[in-house]
Design a protein around this motif. Sequence first.
Motif, PDB file in Angstrom:
ATOM      1  N   GLN A 111     -15.286  20.147 -10.519  1.00 37.31           N
ATOM      2  CA  GLN A 111     -14.651  18.852 -10.241  1.00 37.31           C
ATOM      3  C   GLN A 111     -13.129  18.927 -10.359  1.00 37.31           C
ATOM      4  N   ALA A 112     -12.561  20.062 -10.002  1.00 37.52           N
ATOM      5  CA  ALA A 112     -11.115  20.226 -10.076  1.00 37.52           C
ATOM      6  C   ALA A 112     -10.420  19.375  -9.020  1.00 37.52           C
ATOM      7  N   MET A 113      -9.171  19.082  -9.247  1.00 33.01           N
ATOM      8  CA  MET A 113      -8.390  18.311  -8.286  1.00 33.01           C
ATOM      9  C   MET A 113      -8.165  19.131  -7.016  1.00 33.01           C
ATOM     10  N   ASP A 114      -7.921  18.413  -5.918  1.00 39.65           N
ATOM     11  CA  ASP A 114      -7.634  19.087  -4.658  1.00 39.65           C
ATOM     12  C   ASP A 114      -6.365  19.924  -4.771  1.00 39.65           C
ATOM     13  N   THR A 115      -6.371  21.028  -4.045  1.00 37.00           N
ATOM     14  CA  THR A 115      -5.195  21.892  -3.974  1.00 37.00           C
ATOM     15  C   THR A 115      -4.835  22.111  -2.510  1.00 37.00           C
ATOM     16  N   LYS A 116      -3.845  22.958  -2.291  1.00 36.88           N
ATOM     17  CA  LYS A 116      -3.396  23.204  -0.926  1.00 36.88           C
ATOM     18  C   LYS A 116      -4.500  23.804  -0.071  1.00 36.88           C
ATOM     19  N   PRO A 119       0.837  -1.214   0.000  1.00 38.72           N
ATOM     20  CA  PRO A 119       0.000   0.000   0.000  1.00 38.72           C
ATOM     21  C   PRO A 119       0.862   1.251   0.000  1.00 38.72           C
ATOM     22  N   VAL A 120       0.269   2.337  -0.514  1.00 42.39           N
ATOM     23  CA  VAL A 120       0.985   3.609  -0.643  1.00 42.39           C
ATOM     24  C   VAL A 120       0.528   4.551   0.467  1.00 42.39           C
ATOM     25  N   ILE A 121       1.461   5.278   1.048  1.00 41.46           N
ATOM     26  CA  ILE A 121       1.143   6.257   2.081  1.00 41.46           C
ATOM     27  C   ILE A 121       0.682   7.555   1.417  1.00 41.46           C
ATOM     28  N   ARG A 122      -0.516   7.997   1.764  1.00 38.50           N
ATOM     29  CA  ARG A 122      -1.056   9.254   1.249  1.00 38.50           C
ATOM     30  C   ARG A 122      -1.669  10.048   2.393  1.00 38.50           C
ATOM     31  N   SER A 123      -1.946  11.311   2.119  1.00 34.84           N
ATOM     32  CA  SER A 123      -2.660  12.132   3.096  1.00 34.84           C
ATOM     33  C   SER A 123      -4.114  11.666   3.164  1.00 34.84           C
ATOM     34  N   PRO A 124      -4.829  11.954   4.257  1.00 36.61           N
ATOM     35  CA  PRO A 124      -6.218  11.485   4.367  1.00 36.61           C
ATOM     36  C   PRO A 124      -7.113  11.993   3.253  1.00 36.61           C
ATOM     37  N   ASP A 125      -6.956  13.250   2.844  1.00 32.94           N
ATOM     38  CA  ASP A 125      -7.783  13.772   1.760  1.00 32.94           C
ATOM     39  C   ASP A 125      -7.462  13.099   0.437  1.00 32.94           C
ATOM     40  N   SER A 126      -6.197  12.757   0.205  1.00 32.74           N
ATOM     41  CA  SER A 126      -5.832  12.069  -1.034  1.00 32.74           C
ATOM     42  C   SER A 126      -6.408  10.665  -1.076  1.00 32.74           C
ATOM     43  N   GLU A 127      -6.459  10.011   0.065  1.00 33.03           N
ATOM     44  CA  GLU A 127      -7.011   8.658   0.115  1.00 33.03           C
ATOM     45  C   GLU A 127      -8.528   8.647  -0.028  1.00 33.03           C
ATOM     46  N   ILE A 128      -9.195   9.679   0.486  1.00 32.30           N
ATOM     47  CA  ILE A 128     -10.661   9.669   0.527  1.00 32.30           C
ATOM     48  C   ILE A 128     -11.276  10.366  -0.672  1.00 32.30           C
ATOM     49  N   ASN A 129     -10.879  11.597  -0.942  1.00 31.28           N
ATOM     50  CA  ASN A 129     -11.588  12.418  -1.916  1.00 31.28           C
ATOM     51  C   ASN A 129     -11.523  11.865  -3.333  1.00 31.28           C
ATOM     52  N   GLN A 130     -10.408  11.224  -3.679  1.00 27.02           N
ATOM     53  CA  GLN A 130     -10.254  10.708  -5.029  1.00 27.02           C
ATOM     54  C   GLN A 130     -11.248   9.591  -5.330  1.00 27.02           C
ATOM     55  N   PHE A 131     -11.559   8.790  -4.319  1.00 32.39           N
ATOM     56  CA  PHE A 131     -12.442   7.638  -4.526  1.00 32.39           C
ATOM     57  C   PHE A 131     -13.776   7.778  -3.789  1.00 32.39           C
ATOM     58  N   ARG A 132     -14.083   8.989  -3.326  1.00 33.60           N
ATOM     59  CA  ARG A 132     -15.281   9.161  -2.507  1.00 33.60           C
ATOM     60  C   ARG A 132     -16.560   8.777  -3.251  1.00 33.60           C
ATOM     61  N   ASP A 133     -16.721   9.229  -4.476  1.00 35.04           N
ATOM     62  CA  ASP A 133     -17.961   8.969  -5.205  1.00 35.04           C
ATOM     63  C   ASP A 133     -18.219   7.477  -5.354  1.00 35.04           C
ATOM     64  N   ASN A 145     -10.581  16.330   5.915  1.00 37.66           N
ATOM     65  CA  ASN A 145     -11.631  17.312   5.661  1.00 37.66           C
ATOM     66  C   ASN A 145     -12.929  16.705   5.153  1.00 37.66           C
ATOM     67  N   ARG A 146     -12.936  15.435   4.787  1.00 37.31           N
ATOM     68  CA  ARG A 146     -14.149  14.729   4.407  1.00 37.31           C
ATOM     69  C   ARG A 146     -14.149  13.374   5.096  1.00 37.31           C
ATOM     70  N   GLY A 147     -15.339  12.803   5.307  1.00 37.88           N
ATOM     71  CA  GLY A 147     -15.443  11.552   6.039  1.00 37.88           C
ATOM     72  C   GLY A 147     -15.783  10.378   5.140  1.00 37.88           C
ATOM     73  N   ILE A 148     -15.789   9.179   5.733  1.00 31.78           N
ATOM     74  CA  ILE A 148     -16.179   7.957   5.034  1.00 31.78           C
ATOM     75  C   ILE A 148     -17.274   7.288   5.849  1.00 31.78           C
TER      76      ILE A 148
END
Length: 502
Positions: free
Chosen positions: A159-164, A6-20, A226-229
């Motif tokens: 639907q832009a990618m996450d930024t800082k 598995p790859v280490i990512r920030s929580p928003d990178s792990e969640i927001n990309q696959f949230r839908d 910043n977003r939940g599951i």
Amino acid sequence: MGDWLPVIRSPDSEINQFRDRMVARSRDLARNDGWASGGIARILDNTVGANMRLSAGPDYRALAAVTGISAFDAEWAEEFRRVVEALWRGYADDVSRYNDVSRQLTVSQQMRLLLRHKLIDGDSLALTYWLPERIGRGAASYATSFLVVDPDRLSNPFQAMDTKFMRGGVEIDTYGVPLAYHIRKAHQNDWYSAIESNDWERVEYEDEDGWRRVIHDFERDRAGQNRGIGIFTPVLARFKMLARYYGVELQAATIAATFGTYVTSPYDPAQVQDALSADNELSQYQQLRADWSKERPAMLDGAKVPTLAPGEKIESVASAHPHAGFSDFAQEMLRTFAAAAGISAEQVTQDWSKTNYSSARAALLESWKTLTRRNTEFKIGTATPMYSCWLHEAMDRGDLPLPNGAPEYLEARTHYSRCDWLGVARGWVDPVKEKQGAILGMDGALSTLKRECAEQGLDYEEVIQQRAVEIQQFKDAGLPPPNWYGDDATSAAQPEPEPSAQ
């Protein structure tokens, strides 16, 4: 574990990309799977229930310490509590539903819907509106109104990618403080709102005067999230496998229920073929036998018994069911969901046939800890902020009793809005034993009437007042008070005899 990388990512990178994708699968389960739907219903029924009742408790000690005003005392807090709870009931339960922007739900119904979104989608999202045209209408008489928003509409513009500084529709500053929320004006997959779905509204977290505009609540598993599951996410794969297994099991059961019959005969194929010809003596003989059986059928208790030729017999073939362990396997799979949801397996399956008092009590106590935690977090993240928004307006309008020199709401809103919420009763497995334990706890100063009533979803003051009314009705009717009135209560209620002249 060579292929487990598995790859280490920030929580928003792990969640927001696959949230839908995660949310769509979770909703599909909650909508079409009975176990998933029942599990969500059990959590909602044991946390929010049908009604969340406000129990206000302003921190008068902190107010007195901060302001130096001695009038902030217990007597003032009691008066404030009675008035604010009465006003809140009229607002929250308004039959005209002016508390809801869409005028469809009471505040308690909005809270239940918000918690449902939090459990399935991972987020609960509500906006506060200022609608002065509703002042004076119905029992609400307030401009504050709430709107429950589908979390799907919270997203980055276009639907832009996450930024800082933009994470899943949440605009933050360098410290991670939410500044604003970007919300679509319509759901992205509604064809009839295609134009509005491509338009985002930027809603500030708070107005310039400190009035909160957005109530966003989710369960945080990591710092900087910043977003939940939803609660289904860890068990999505297992739930899907179980649903497929149910389909396979149903097919196997259908095949097993199908059976065939055939007749075995001592004749070889050639003889059978000869017997089928009309001019054959064997065929004529068989016809005579058939006519005899038809005219003189063999009967057994009114039921016809089939007659066969000598050497003939009827055979049947059936498919044996190969999955004898299905029930145990399904129960094991459901226990994984129960563990993830924090409730007992019996609450998911509603099967208590294998449970005794001790195991049921232990299971309910463990699940109650998680349910209480969910309930408390929902109060902190959603219920109390909703009350705080309304209280801001009520205090600005001067509807509540305040001593001279009291600070403005924004100067001490934490102390003013301190409260608790009465929801679902814990209930009893054995009412006699547990009520006796409650009485022993109160007598031993290990518990209080307020706490015991709160665990059963009751307001202790209402209990005391109702008890006084019932006792008085017994007296007015000339009936002896019941045993729960007290051993010496009857004698104590009698007037004392006047002293003698001596």
